[in-house]
Design a protein around this motif. Structure first.
Motif, PDB file in Angstrom:
ATOM      1  N   GLY A  62      21.276 -52.398  23.936  1.00 37.77           N
ATOM      2  CA  GLY A  62      20.632 -51.526  24.915  1.00 37.77           C
ATOM      3  C   GLY A  62      20.395 -50.101  24.461  1.00 37.77           C
ATOM      4  O   GLY A  62      19.823 -49.304  25.213  1.00 37.77           O
ATOM      5  N   SER A  63      20.795 -49.761  23.247  1.00 38.69           N
ATOM      6  CA  SER A  63      20.676 -48.359  22.829  1.00 38.69           C
ATOM      7  C   SER A  63      19.220 -47.925  22.678  1.00 38.69           C
ATOM      8  O   SER A  63      18.867 -46.788  23.027  1.00 38.69           O
ATOM      9  N   ASP A  64      18.347 -48.805  22.180  1.00 38.99           N
ATOM     10  CA  ASP A  64      16.941 -48.435  22.049  1.00 38.99           C
ATOM     11  C   ASP A  64      16.241 -48.424  23.405  1.00 38.99           C
ATOM     12  O   ASP A  64      15.415 -47.556  23.688  1.00 38.99           O
ATOM     13  N   GLN A  65      16.565 -49.386  24.247  1.00 40.76           N
ATOM     14  CA  GLN A  65      15.923 -49.493  25.549  1.00 40.76           C
ATOM     15  C   GLN A  65      16.211 -48.268  26.416  1.00 40.76           C
ATOM     16  O   GLN A  65      15.339 -47.773  27.137  1.00 40.76           O
ATOM     17  N   ASN A  66      17.451 -47.747  26.327  1.00 42.14           N
ATOM     18  CA  ASN A  66      17.874 -46.643  27.189  1.00 42.14           C
ATOM     19  C   ASN A  66      17.763 -45.282  26.514  1.00 42.14           C
ATOM     20  O   ASN A  66      18.262 -44.288  27.045  1.00 42.14           O
ATOM     21  N   ASN A  67      17.096 -45.238  25.364  1.00 46.12           N
ATOM     22  CA  ASN A  67      17.035 -43.995  24.600  1.00 46.12           C
ATOM     23  C   ASN A  67      15.884 -43.128  25.082  1.00 46.12           C
ATOM     24  O   ASN A  67      14.747 -43.290  24.653  1.00 46.12           O
ATOM     25  N   GLU A  68      16.191 -42.200  25.967  1.00 47.54           N
ATOM     26  CA  GLU A  68      15.163 -41.308  26.501  1.00 47.54           C
ATOM     27  C   GLU A  68      15.033 -40.032  25.676  1.00 47.54           C
ATOM     28  O   GLU A  68      14.116 -39.237  25.901  1.00 47.54           O
TER      29      GLU A  68
END
Length: 299
Positions: free
Chosen positions: A66-72
């Motif tokens: 999930g680190s890329d998906q949640n990387n704002e």
């Protein structure tokens, strides 16, 4: 855009240039009979395919955690992955399969190269492929083990130089170890700086990179230690292994590295300033590799 072009772009080809430079440094090391163009070209393919596979596997496993998906806070295209999964250009399984395919292709080509040069390269190849997988994939997930991530990067790119030098002489090029490790350490500072914008997303994903576990001052000191270690190893190679003194030209970049270290230590919140630091660091490290290569040719 065609599927083939998208597959190529998913490997993040712009980031493969540092591997190309490592290969050139290995070829340029003096004192060994040079291999044929065909062997060197296949060796270059092995190195680039392995690096590309590592990028794809990193995208896949960063999607799972999930680190890329949640990387704002990502700074495209330098951090936050290629986004080919998040933008639904490819399914996660397609990225994984392409990564595995490239690893298998690298292994097959590597075995052929060993048969044409020296089987002593087998351990180097095995370590390289292991790191390409273990950096992102469980149960190792070296990217989530703090300093082990930087160590893995240092070893991997050290092996690029040492491996290429060994191919030229059909035996392990022990004399290439100092300059190879110097290069590997410098490359690890790309990872260190590029981790900074992703700190929040990595923390949420329990991806415990070095940047998530240290203060910015500590990161700056780590950056400086890596630079000092690289230059020290370079001096050892010159003094004890008769590497060309012309490689000292890399010291021209020391002011840029010191500037980058200062910026790493600072609490930068603006994206544009952080992007400028990433670009300056990338440029300095690529220039270091280029100057090292030309210095080695100056015999």
């Amino acid at each position: 855009m065609s599927t083939k072009l998208n597959l190529l772009l998913a490997t993040r080809p712009a980031f493969l240039t540092i591997t190309l430079l490592g290969c050139l440094i290995g070829i340029a090391l003096p004192g060994a009979t040079k291999e044929t163009f065909g062997i060197n070209f296949l060796s270059l393919c092995v190195a680039l395919f392995t690096h590309a596979a590592a990028n794809l596997l990193n995208d896949y496993f960063d999607h799972l955690n999930g680190s890329d998906q949640n990387n704002e806070s990502r700074i495209t295209p330098f951090t936050g992955g290629s986004r080919f999964i998040q933008n639904q250009i490819f399914k996660p399984r397609q990225i994984l399969l392409l990564g595995i395919t490239l690893i298998l292709l690298s292994a097959g080509l590597g075995l052929y190269l060993c048969s044409q040069t020296t089987w002593h390269l087998i351990p180097l190849g095995m370590i390289g492929i292991f790191i390409a997988w273990a950096y992102s994939a469980p149960p190792f997930e070296l990217m989530s083990k703090g300093v082990l991530g930087e160590l893995a990067i240092s070893i991997a790119w050290s092996l690029v130089v040492i491996g290429f030098a060994s191919i030229q002489k059909n035996a392990i090029a022990y004399e290439a170890i100092p300059i190879g490790v110097a290069f590997g350490l410098i490359v690890s500072n790309i990872l260190l700086v590029n981790q900074i914008p992703d700190i929040r997303a990595d923390q949420l994903a329990h991806k415990l990179t070095l940047a998530t576990q240290t203060t910015r001052n500590e990161l700056g000191r780590w950056y400086l230690t890596v630079i000092a270690g690289s230059y020290a190893l370079q001096m050892i190679g010159i003094h004890y292994l008769e590497l060309p003194k012309a490689t000292l030209i890399t010291f021209l970049l020391l002011p840029i590295f010191l500037y980058c270290a200062k910026e790493v230590s600072a609490e930068i919140s603006e994206k544009e300033k952080m992007k400028r630091l990433i670009v300056n660091n990338l440029a300095a490290i690529h220039l270091y590799a280029l100057l090292l290569f030309f210095g080695l040719l100056w015999v």
